[in-house]
Design a protein around this motif. Structure first.
Motif, PDB file in Angstrom:
ATOM      1  N   MET A   1       0.837  -1.219  -0.166  1.00 40.79           N
ATOM      2  CA  MET A   1       0.077   0.040  -0.149  1.00 40.79           C
ATOM      3  C   MET A   1       0.684   1.346   0.106  1.00 40.79           C
ATOM      4  O   MET A   1       0.571   2.191  -0.718  1.00 40.79           O
ATOM      5  N   ASN A   2       2.083   1.192   0.798  1.00 43.32           N
ATOM      6  CA  ASN A   2       2.916   2.478   0.664  1.00 43.32           C
ATOM      7  C   ASN A   2       3.524   2.699  -0.715  1.00 43.32           C
ATOM      8  O   ASN A   2       3.612   3.906  -1.003  1.00 43.32           O
ATOM      9  N   ILE A   3       3.693   1.389  -1.396  1.00 42.58           N
ATOM     10  CA  ILE A   3       4.475   1.714  -2.637  1.00 42.58           C
ATOM     11  C   ILE A   3       3.473   2.441  -3.600  1.00 42.58           C
ATOM     12  O   ILE A   3       3.862   3.293  -4.451  1.00 42.58           O
ATOM     13  N   LEU A   4       2.050   1.900  -3.504  1.00 41.72           N
ATOM     14  CA  LEU A   4       0.934   2.536  -4.205  1.00 41.72           C
ATOM     15  C   LEU A   4       0.851   3.982  -3.855  1.00 41.72           C
ATOM     16  O   LEU A   4       0.734   4.596  -4.877  1.00 41.72           O
ATOM     17  N   ASP A   5       1.207   4.544  -2.808  1.00 44.44           N
ATOM     18  CA  ASP A   5       0.886   5.628  -2.339  1.00 44.44           C
ATOM     19  C   ASP A   5       2.062   6.504  -2.757  1.00 44.44           C
ATOM     20  O   ASP A   5       1.919   7.551  -3.503  1.00 44.44           O
ATOM     21  N   GLY A   6       3.244   5.988  -2.734  1.00 49.40           N
ATOM     22  CA  GLY A   6       4.559   6.665  -3.160  1.00 49.40           C
ATOM     23  C   GLY A   6       4.317   6.988  -4.733  1.00 49.40           C
ATOM     24  O   GLY A   6       4.540   8.135  -5.072  1.00 49.40           O
ATOM     25  N   ALA A   7       4.035   5.994  -5.606  1.00 53.40           N
ATOM     26  CA  ALA A   7       3.729   6.022  -7.010  1.00 53.40           C
ATOM     27  C   ALA A   7       2.538   7.142  -7.252  1.00 53.40           C
ATOM     28  O   ALA A   7       2.777   8.100  -8.227  1.00 53.40           O
ATOM     29  N   MET A   8       1.629   7.085  -6.465  1.00 57.22           N
ATOM     30  CA  MET A   8       0.368   8.147  -6.829  1.00 57.22           C
ATOM     31  C   MET A   8       0.801   9.382  -6.659  1.00 57.22           C
ATOM     32  O   MET A   8       0.570  10.357  -7.334  1.00 57.22           O
ATOM     33  N   VAL A   9       1.886   9.670  -5.300  1.00 58.51           N
ATOM     34  CA  VAL A   9       2.418  10.882  -4.786  1.00 58.51           C
ATOM     35  C   VAL A   9       3.309  11.512  -6.344  1.00 58.51           C
ATOM     36  O   VAL A   9       3.414  12.600  -6.610  1.00 58.51           O
ATOM     37  N   ALA A  10       4.265  10.470  -6.762  1.00 60.24           N
ATOM     38  CA  ALA A  10       5.243  10.867  -7.602  1.00 60.24           C
ATOM     39  C   ALA A  10       4.446  11.181  -9.062  1.00 60.24           C
ATOM     40  O   ALA A  10       5.052  12.069  -9.713  1.00 60.24           O
ATOM     41  N   MET A  11       3.674  10.412  -9.154  1.00 59.34           N
ATOM     42  CA  MET A  11       2.674  10.731 -10.611  1.00 59.34           C
ATOM     43  C   MET A  11       1.994  11.951 -10.430  1.00 59.34           C
ATOM     44  O   MET A  11       1.409  12.695 -11.545  1.00 59.34           O
ATOM     45  N   GLY A  12       1.728  12.445  -9.278  1.00 60.36           N
ATOM     46  CA  GLY A  12       1.131  13.808  -9.237  1.00 60.36           C
ATOM     47  C   GLY A  12       1.528  14.944  -9.301  1.00 60.36           C
ATOM     48  O   GLY A  12       0.853  16.136  -9.313  1.00 60.36           O
ATOM     49  N   THR A  13       2.920  14.756  -9.179  1.00 53.83           N
ATOM     50  CA  THR A  13       3.589  16.073  -9.578  1.00 53.83           C
ATOM     51  C   THR A  13       3.578  16.902 -10.851  1.00 53.83           C
ATOM     52  O   THR A  13       3.403  16.002 -11.823  1.00 53.83           O
ATOM     53  N   ARG A  14       3.727  17.975 -10.891  1.00 58.26           N
ATOM     54  CA  ARG A  14       3.545  18.775 -12.141  1.00 58.26           C
ATOM     55  C   ARG A  14       4.413  18.454 -13.377  1.00 58.26           C
ATOM     56  O   ARG A  14       4.341  17.904 -14.509  1.00 58.26           O
ATOM     57  N   ARG A  15       5.921  18.023 -12.832  1.00 56.87           N
ATOM     58  CA  ARG A  15       6.934  17.636 -13.822  1.00 56.87           C
ATOM     59  C   ARG A  15       6.471  16.211 -14.267  1.00 56.87           C
ATOM     60  O   ARG A  15       6.564  16.052 -15.450  1.00 56.87           O
ATOM     61  N   ALA A  16       5.881  15.499 -13.354  1.00 58.92           N
ATOM     62  CA  ALA A  16       5.765  13.987 -14.017  1.00 58.92           C
ATOM     63  C   ALA A  16       4.519  14.269 -14.862  1.00 58.92           C
ATOM     64  O   ALA A  16       4.583  13.316 -15.769  1.00 58.92           O
ATOM     65  N   GLN A  17       3.602  15.022 -14.652  1.00 59.64           N
ATOM     66  CA  GLN A  17       2.510  14.995 -15.547  1.00 59.64           C
ATOM     67  C   GLN A  17       2.943  15.686 -16.807  1.00 59.64           C
ATOM     68  O   GLN A  17       2.593  15.140 -17.971  1.00 59.64           O
ATOM     69  N   ARG A  18       3.926  16.590 -16.988  1.00 63.20           N
ATOM     70  CA  ARG A  18       4.584  17.409 -18.155  1.00 63.20           C
ATOM     71  C   ARG A  18       5.114  16.002 -18.863  1.00 63.20           C
ATOM     72  O   ARG A  18       4.908  15.897 -20.211  1.00 63.20           O
ATOM     73  N   VAL A  19       5.838  15.281 -18.357  1.00 61.30           N
ATOM     74  CA  VAL A  19       6.797  14.168 -18.923  1.00 61.30           C
ATOM     75  C   VAL A  19       5.478  13.153 -19.492  1.00 61.30           C
ATOM     76  O   VAL A  19       5.942  12.945 -20.807  1.00 61.30           O
ATOM     77  N   LEU A  20       4.649  12.867 -18.661  1.00 58.77           N
ATOM     78  CA  LEU A  20       3.561  11.839 -19.377  1.00 58.77           C
ATOM     79  C   LEU A  20       2.714  12.530 -20.358  1.00 58.77           C
ATOM     80  O   LEU A  20       2.602  11.867 -21.305  1.00 58.77           O
ATOM     81  N   ALA A  21       2.684  13.839 -20.351  1.00 62.20           N
ATOM     82  CA  ALA A  21       1.929  14.512 -21.438  1.00 62.20           C
ATOM     83  C   ALA A  21       2.652  14.235 -22.623  1.00 62.20           C
ATOM     84  O   ALA A  21       2.100  14.081 -23.794  1.00 62.20           O
TER      85      ALA A  21
END
Lengths: 267, 224
Positions: A1-21
């Motif tokens: 569950m902690n790994i999932l939380d960490g992944a969700m936080v990491a994906m939620g940052t603006r930089r991660a979103q820009r890279v994803l986009a």
């Protein structure tokens, strides 16, 4: 569950979103180029078959989205954490988008190949019922008058809808098999050319990236929505003569201003 | 757990007693079903073979639409005077209340389907006399499936200020029940009891699945 939380936080940052986009855009463009120009047209169906490179990934992602809705709904019912409700609604909205896309693209493909926009094929019928269930899911969310109620109700629909889907599919398969009218065969995977398969997989990758990107954006919007609603609701309702916070000592000016505002609201 | 059958029978008996004394469903749901049958007749025209061919489907469609009204009505009576709150204060009763509501709705719907079926036999020439016992069983299995879904989500029409759009929620979910009930009825009236029995068992499996699911999640709908 902690790994999932960490992944969700990491994906939620603006930089991660820009890279994803950017990755999503690149993959979608590559799919378009590969599907339209690189891969040869199908021997029997010609250029129409190129729709497969977007239709199949869309269908795949639609089913994945609804699977995520049901898992998140189940997790919400078990834990009662509002985060799972945000995951469920984000995935439901994206799933409705992909499911509509699947049906529209399939219809465009079916018209020249089958000679009809629509047939009562089990897979088609199940997909439409699935779409209707999740449209109802989203409409129900607008009806509920509290956040907790909305989360509970939609989680129940998410779970019931998921259980309903295989039942719908079985019933339609039996219904069709007992009343055989026209057997529809789709282009089979084993006879697929390597370049076609590669393009299809590229399409699946592009759509998966698009799903992930949309999820992160929608989750952030959900968090902001809840935060905004929370700030509005946690503000104590002003009442005449009652200081805003009962605990600390309030200086005269603040009391006078609070009382004045409260009086203004009451009037 | 042991309280569930008691709560279920008490709720079902209460609902049926209310209907027997007030005849709300009989005075509005039944005419609604009959009106719909007439409308289907107008839509399809007076072509006798066509009507006989589609009669089983029309019967179940009118029953389903009327049922949606019935589910809403069954919870309206609970919301008046806060009766629902009192009902749910009984300890561990949510599942029992659900089963009771579903049972009462199923009994009323069964009577509705049987009455409408006789009317369809008269108006559209549906041959109901070949396997009457089988048809009564198909009617029972069909209405249990409809009630299992309808009594679960009917609750949402009375909680909160805004009313949930029950048909939008219920109709896609009951589509497997509808398909199985229509096919079973068609098979039974066209003199194929084997196939009808097959569909009847499918319908029974759907009923069990939906009832179990409703029993498990009903309590969650009530939490705030």
């Amino acid at each position: 569950m902690n790994i999932l939380d960490g992944a969700m936080v990491a994906m939620g940052t603006r930089r991660a979103q820009r890279v994803l986009a950017l990755a999503t855009l690149a993959a979608l463009a590559a799919t378009a180029v590969a599907g339209l120009y690189v891969v040869p047209p199908d021997v029997e169906q010609g250029d129409v078959q190129r729709l497969m490179y977007v239709h199949v990934p869309a269908a795949w992602l639609a089913f994945l989205s609804f699977g995520v809705v049901s898992l998140a709904s189940l997790a919400y019912l078990r834990t009662g954490r509002i985060r799972w409700d945000r995951v469920a609604v984000a995935s439901a909205e994206i799933g409705v988008l992909f499911c509509t896309l699947t049906i529209v693209l399939g219809s465009l493909w079916g018209r020249p190949v089958w000679g009809a926009w629509w047939t009562w094929d089990p897979r088609l019928t199940t997909t439409v019922v699935l779409l209707l269930v999740y449209v109802a899911y989203l409409s129900l969310r607008r009806v509920a008058d509290s956040a907790a109620r909305r989360a509970q109700w939609s989680a129940v629909v998410g779970v019931v809808g998921f259980v309903d889907v295989p039942i719908v599919h079985m019933s339609v398969v039996w219904w069709r098999s007992l009343h055989q009218e026209a057997t529809v065969l789709r282009p089979g995977a084993p006879t697929m050319d390597t370049s076609m398969l590669a393009t299809l997989l590229l399409g699946v990758l592009a759509f998966s990236l698009a799903y992930t990107y949309l999820m992160t954006v929608r989750l952030r919007v959900g968090r902001l929505e809840d935060h905004a609603a929370g700030t509005v609701m946690s503000r104590p309702a002003p009442r005449a003569g009652v200081p805003r916070r009962p605990g600390p000592v309030v200086v005269g000016g603040t009391v006078a201003r609070t009382a004045g505002r409260a009086g203004g609201l009451d009037a | 757990m042991s309280v569930v059958p008691a709560v279920m029978s008490a709720v079902a008996a209460k609902d049926l007693r209310m209907e027997a004394r007030g005849r709300h469903a009989a005075s509005s749901v039944m005419p609604f079903a009959v009106t719909m049958l007439l409308a289907f007749g107008f839509a399809l025209g007076p072509d006798r073979p066509l009507l006989a061919q589609t009669a089983a489907g029309l019967l179940w469609l009118s029953a389903t639409f009327a049922a949606v009204d019935l589910f809403h009505r069954a919870y309206r009576t609970e919301s008046d005077d806060g009766a629902l709150g009192g009902l749910l204060l009984a300890p561990g009763a949510a599942g029992g209340v659900y089963l009771g509501k579903a049972a009462a709705a199923a009994v009323q719907l069964w009577l509705l389907v049987v009455a409408t079926g006789l009317l369809v036999a008269l108006l559209f020439g549906l041959p109901v006399t070949h396997h009457p016992l089988l048809l009564l069983m198909v009617a029972a299995a069909g209405v249990v499936g409809l009630s299992a879904i309808g009594s679960l989500f009917g609750l949402l029409t009375v909680l909160g200020r805004r009313q949930a759009a029950l048909p939008v929620l219920v109709l896609p979910l009951v589509s497997p029940v509808l398909i199985a009930a229509i096919r079973a009825t068609q098979a039974a009236v066209s003199g194929d009891p084997g196939q009808a029995a097959g569909w009847l068992s499918v319908l029974a499996a759907f009923d069990a699945a939906f009832l179990a699911l409703g029993y498990l999640v009903y309590g969650h709908l009530l939490e705030d």
